[in-house]
Design a protein around this motif. Structure first.
Motif, mmCIF file in Angstrom:
data_model
loop_
_atom_site.group_PDB
_atom_site.id
_atom_site.type_symbol
_atom_site.label_atom_id
_atom_site.label_comp_id
_atom_site.label_asym_id
_atom_site.label_seq_id
_atom_site.Cartn_x
_atom_site.Cartn_y
_atom_site.Cartn_z
ATOM 1 N N TYR A 28 0.834 -1.209 0.000
ATOM 2 C CA TYR A 28 0.000 0.000 0.000
ATOM 3 C C TYR A 28 0.869 1.260 0.000
ATOM 4 C CZ TYR A 28 -2.812 3.767 2.037
ATOM 5 O OH TYR A 28 -3.397 4.972 2.300
ATOM 6 N N LEU A 29 1.845 1.300 0.895
ATOM 7 C CA LEU A 29 2.681 2.500 1.016
ATOM 8 C C LEU A 29 3.567 2.707 -0.204
ATOM 9 C CD1 LEU A 29 3.697 2.284 4.803
ATOM 10 C CD2 LEU A 29 2.062 3.851 3.750
ATOM 11 N N SER A 30 3.889 1.614 -0.903
ATOM 12 C CA SER A 30 4.730 1.733 -2.101
ATOM 13 C C SER A 30 3.909 1.989 -3.353
ATOM 14 C CB SER A 30 5.560 0.462 -2.282
ATOM 15 O OG SER A 30 4.722 -0.639 -2.602
ATOM 16 N N GLY A 31 2.575 1.931 -3.190
ATOM 17 C CA GLY A 31 1.706 2.131 -4.338
ATOM 18 C C GLY A 31 1.543 0.900 -5.196
ATOM 19 N N PRO B 124 -8.706 5.371 -3.721
ATOM 20 C CA PRO B 124 -7.733 6.422 -3.410
ATOM 21 C C PRO B 124 -7.292 6.345 -1.945
ATOM 22 C CG PRO B 124 -9.588 7.296 -4.654
ATOM 23 C CD PRO B 124 -9.936 5.892 -4.314
ATOM 24 N N SER B 125 -6.047 6.742 -1.714
ATOM 25 C CA SER B 125 -5.488 6.644 -0.366
ATOM 26 C C SER B 125 -6.333 7.375 0.665
ATOM 27 C CB SER B 125 -4.063 7.208 -0.357
ATOM 28 O OG SER B 125 -3.202 6.377 -1.100
ATOM 29 N N ALA B 126 -6.819 8.556 0.307
ATOM 30 C CA ALA B 126 -7.607 9.341 1.266
ATOM 31 C C ALA B 126 -8.848 8.574 1.700
ATOM 32 C CB ALA B 126 -7.993 10.677 0.652
ATOM 33 N N LYS B 127 -9.471 7.883 0.758
ATOM 34 C CA LYS B 127 -10.683 7.119 1.078
ATOM 35 C C LYS B 127 -10.344 5.936 1.974
ATOM 36 C CE LYS B 127 -14.749 4.990 -1.029
ATOM 37 N NZ LYS B 127 -15.451 4.650 -2.288
ATOM 38 N N THR C 267 -5.093 10.253 13.733
ATOM 39 C CA THR C 267 -5.777 11.461 13.241
ATOM 40 C C THR C 267 -4.790 12.619 13.077
ATOM 41 O OG1 THR C 267 -6.401 11.976 15.532
ATOM 42 C CG2 THR C 267 -8.037 10.868 14.165
ATOM 43 N N GLU C 268 -3.843 12.710 13.996
ATOM 44 C CA GLU C 268 -2.843 13.789 13.881
ATOM 45 C C GLU C 268 -1.971 13.579 12.649
ATOM 46 O OE1 GLU C 268 0.842 15.818 16.414
ATOM 47 O OE2 GLU C 268 -0.330 14.189 17.292
ATOM 48 N N ALA C 269 -1.531 12.329 12.401
ATOM 49 C CA ALA C 269 -0.687 12.039 11.242
ATOM 50 C C ALA C 269 -1.440 12.287 9.946
ATOM 51 C CB ALA C 269 -0.190 10.596 11.308
ATOM 52 N N ILE C 270 -2.701 11.897 9.903
ATOM 53 C CA ILE C 270 -3.510 12.104 8.695
ATOM 54 C C ILE C 270 -3.690 13.590 8.427
ATOM 55 C CG2 ILE C 270 -5.838 11.827 7.743
ATOM 56 C CD1 ILE C 270 -5.903 9.063 9.150
#
Length: 810
Positions: free
Chosen positions: A113-116, A123-126, A193-196
């Motif tokens: 996931y992190l490497s795409g 989408p990542s945000a979702k 939540t802080e990291a996002i």
């Protein structure tokens, strides 16, 4: 329904013959809930077989694990070194189970996931938003579904205010594991939540370690729920990459804690065929049955109907469905074909996303409990002397192990096969009343604790030695202090004993030596009795006639009265016991070297430091004498200290520099008007700064040469405490001086003038206001207050006049 026939009880091994001369060792046996005389199966050759449940390797080991493995190591060392048993110690590595499958799969998916590289994902945000929502919904149910991510922190703080404040969910009981778990979930959500938010504000990269560390706990289960079943589970490297890494780190950690390596290590992934054969034999003995999905379950009713007993370790937990479910694992397919809810899996049919091995029942993997039965039986046979593990394994893991192993080894017409004679369960480690566990994330890993200096291997082992191996240990300030005091006491004893042996007493006192030899015999007997009482190491260390009391007796004797033979006898015996306890690295119980590591300064330092100490002793002695030190004596004394040749092969330059500087500075003081005082100041600095910074301390003693010793944690702590007291004293003095100066400055103002301000418009002859600024008369109560304030100011003013010598009329 279970059989109503009499269930079998634990049968003690046959008594040894008199010529075997076994120690009268009693071990607390979880099978009997009492202390039983220990008689090994092979009593003639004093051979002991021991199987220990090892780690499930998917993360770093923490101090709670250290409690188990160090306590096990202590007992193993005592059996070998003190009781002279020939112990064969086998430990398993669980390198495939539900936790490992999930963790390996999750880490694999997160990396993709992190490497795409995770194909066809939203989408990542979702994904981030959905993962956070799913985690909150499951872990923090008081938060309403659909709460916007930016509002989650505020809502959580409101809904879980009591838990965050340390209160209990149930006012009738104190806060415990439930509250600790909620706090863990709250911390996870807040970090995520802080990291996002930082990511969305372009202040954090999605590929960064910070982002990964803060969001992985919410992303891992969500990614697994979406894609876990799609991975190619035939690629076992997805899982073994994880287990091989953490097995290596586990072995590094326990070796760092000075635990002996097992004699044999078994791994589940290396025992596939043997486990299949083991399950087949249980099935053939009619204690196992297959279900349509290709799983095999243990038939508890059939086992009990054959006059066997189930849940012998924890009979009260026999029907605890929650613990049984935990024992089965979260990935186990729920089936309606189980003959009883308590029946447990011997072989599990693998589902998509789970690794598998071939079997007569189809592709699958071992049940959690069967692995130990198959591996222990393979290595140690049909009967084992000792089986050990953490107390949380007693039910269902060890109870299920017992049942399926005895079902395997039962011969036709045989009943009540006793697979294990002694079960030993190590107690929990807790901090602030909460058990240390990975699920609560309230742990410190072993390597963190050692690298930060929070613990040393010896210090941690001493704390465990001071606890009861079979009971819980709570890390408290008192326990830590007790351990530190014991370590410091033994450390000082070794240093002083070794020093005393370099200066034999010319006229030892026979009575003193007889008393010390008697004290040694009493302690030897007391320690043997304590260790025979189920390895009561605390009693051996701090009990009546224990090791600490022997050292106190030795310390109270006059060193000049003790013979070298007596010193050697006591020091060698104490050395052998600390070596048996594993407090001295790899040193043997039979080592001829007195003491433990850390009491000697480095070899490269010795020639220089010994010269410094000798020169310092001579200068101090003359400087403190009634006549004082003369310049001629100074120069002669310094000149008599020979140069020490530089050893290019050793790390000696810092010690050589101290010696050279000391000689040069001492010589330069020859013309000082107060030579003795100047030299004493220099010798103090050499002790307190120069050598201290080289981790060496010179301990001054009256009428004896200075004792050279390494700087220990205890010495550093004592110095820090002294410096803190001195700093507090100076701060208090400065505060008093500041307050005195403020009072003095306030006293400059005459009491007669103190109220002559714009706040008032009229005053009497004493300077007391009679009217306020607007001409209104001052009330009686106000006047009374003003007179009181004036009287206080008068005292301050008179004190100022007295201190400054000012003219009272000025």
């Amino acid at each position: 329904m279970a059989s109503t026939r009499q269930q079998p009880s634990w049968q003690p091994p046959p008594d040894p013959s008199p010529e075997d001369q076994l120690p009268l060792l009693k071990i607390y046996n979880s099978l009997t809930k009492t202390k039983n005389l220990f008689v090994p199966i092979d009593s003639k050759r004093r051979k002991v077989t021991w199987y220990a449940c090892g780690p499930t390797v998917y993360d770093d080991a923490h101090l709670g694990h250290a409690r188990n493995y160090v306590s096990t190591d202590i007992i193993r060392r005592i059996m070998k070194g003190f009781f002279k048993y020939d112990v064969r110690f086998v430990m398993n590595i669980t390198d495939v189970d539900d936790k490992i499958i999930v963790r390996g799969r999750q880490q694999y998916l997160l990396a993709k996931y992190l490497s795409g590289a995770l194909k066809q994902h939203p989408p990542s945000a979702k994904i981030r938003s959905a993962a956070l929502e799913a985690y909150v919904e499951k872990s923090l149910p008081k938060v309403s579904n659909g709460t916007p991510p930016k509002a989650i922190k505020e809502v959580v703080e409101q809904k879980y205010a009591d838990v965050i404040a340390g209160k209990s969910l149930d006012p009738s009981r104190p806060a415990g594991d439930d509250e600790a778990k909620l706090k863990m979930h709250i911390k996870t959500v807040f970090s995520a939540t802080e990291a996002i938010q930082l990511l969305e504000e372009n202040r954090l990269e999605e590929s960064s370690e910070d982002f990964k560390n803060n969001v992985q706990d919410i992303l891992l289960p969500y990614l697994d729920s979406l894609y876990g079943a799609t991975i190619d589970a035939s690629d076992h490297a997805i899982f073994t990459n994880l287990t091989q890494k953490f097995e290596a780190r586990f072995m590094e950690d326990v070796r760092a804690l000075n635990c002996l390596d097992p004699d044999d290590v078994t791994r589940v992934t290396e025992y596939g065929p043997q486990i299949v054969d083991f399950v087949k034999k249980i099935e053939e003995n009619e204690f196992g049955y297959k279900t349509s999905d290709g799983s095999v379950y243990f038939d508890i009713k059939a086992f009990e109907d054959a006059n066997n007993s189930y849940a012998r370790l924890e009979p009260g937990s026999r029907n605890d469905q929650g613990r049984q479910a935990d024992g089965e694992g979260k990935l186990t397919l729920q089936t309606t074909e189980k003959r009883s809810p308590s029946d447990f899996a011997l072989w599990k049919s693998s589902r998509p996303g789970e690794p598998s091995w071939p079997s007569p029942w189809g592709e699958g993997r071992p049940g959690w409990h069967i692995e130990c039965s198959a591996m222990a039986s393979d290595k140690l046979g049909s009967q084992i002397d000792i089986h050990s593990g953490g107390i949380d394994l007693a039910f269902p893991h060890h109870d299920n192990e017992l049942a399926q192993s005895e079902a395997y080894w039962l011969q036709k017409g045989e009943h009540n096969h006793q697979w294990v004679n002694y079960f030993m369960h190590m107690g929990h480690l807790s901090i602030q009343g909460s058990k240390m566990s990975k699920s609560l994330k309230n742990f410190t890993t072993i390597r963190e604790a050692l690298s930060r200096g929070t613990w040393t291997p010896r210090g941690l082992r001493i704390v465990f030695l001071l606890g009861n191996w079979a009971g819980p240990i709570e890390i408290t300030e008192d326990l830590v202090k007790e351990g530190s005091n014991w370590e410091d006491k033994v450390n000082n004893f070794f240093i002083n004993a070794k020093d005393a042996l370099t200066r034999p007493s010319p006229n030892p006192d026979a009575k003193v030596n007889d008393e010390l030899q008697e004290a040694l015999r009493n302690t030897q007997q007391a320690v043997e009795l304590a260790l025979c009482n189920s390895f009561d190491t605390r009693e051996a260390m701090n009990g009546k006639n224990g090791m600490s009391e022997l050292i106190s007796t030795y310390n109270s004797a006059k060193n000049g009265s003790i013979s070298s033979d007596t010193i050697s006898a006591i020091a060698n015996w104490i050395t052998s016991i600390v070596n048996i306890f594993g407090l001295n690295g790899e040193a043997s119980p039979n080592s001829e070297i007195i003491g433990w590591s850390g009491i000697e300064i480095p070899d490269s330092a010795k020639p220089y430091v010994e010269s410094v100490s000798r020169l310092r002793d001579q200068l101090r002695s003359r400087a403190r004498s009634a006549k004082g030190l003369t310049a001629q004596e100074l120069q002669t004394t310094v000149g008599a200290i020979a140069e020490v040749p530089n050893d290019q092969e050793s790390n000696s330059s810092s010690y050589q520099q101290v010696l050279q500087n000391f000689k040069a500075e001492a010589t330069s003081l020859a013309s000082s008007p107060n030579l003795s005082k100047a030299v004493l100041s220099l010798t103090d600095r050499i002790r307190d700064i120069d050598l201290w910074n080289c981790d060496i301390y010179l301990e001054d003693r009256e009428n004896e040469p200075t004792l050279i010793r390494p700087v220990t944690r205890e010495l550093r702590a004592a110095r820090q405490e002294k410096e803190d007291r001195e700093r507090a004293k100076q701060l208090a003095k400065a505060e008093r001086e500041k307050q005195a100066a403020a009072r003095a400055e306030k006293g400059r103002l005459s009491h007669l003038d103190m109220f002559r301000t714009s706040e008032y418009s009229a005053w009497n002859e004493e300077g007391i206001p009679t009217k306020d600024a607007e001409g209104v008369d001052v009330t009686k109560s106000r006047e009374k207050k003003l007179r009181k304030d004036q009287a206080a100011q008068k005292k301050l003013h008179e004190a100022w006049i007295s201190a400054s010598g000012a003219n009272v009329n000025s």
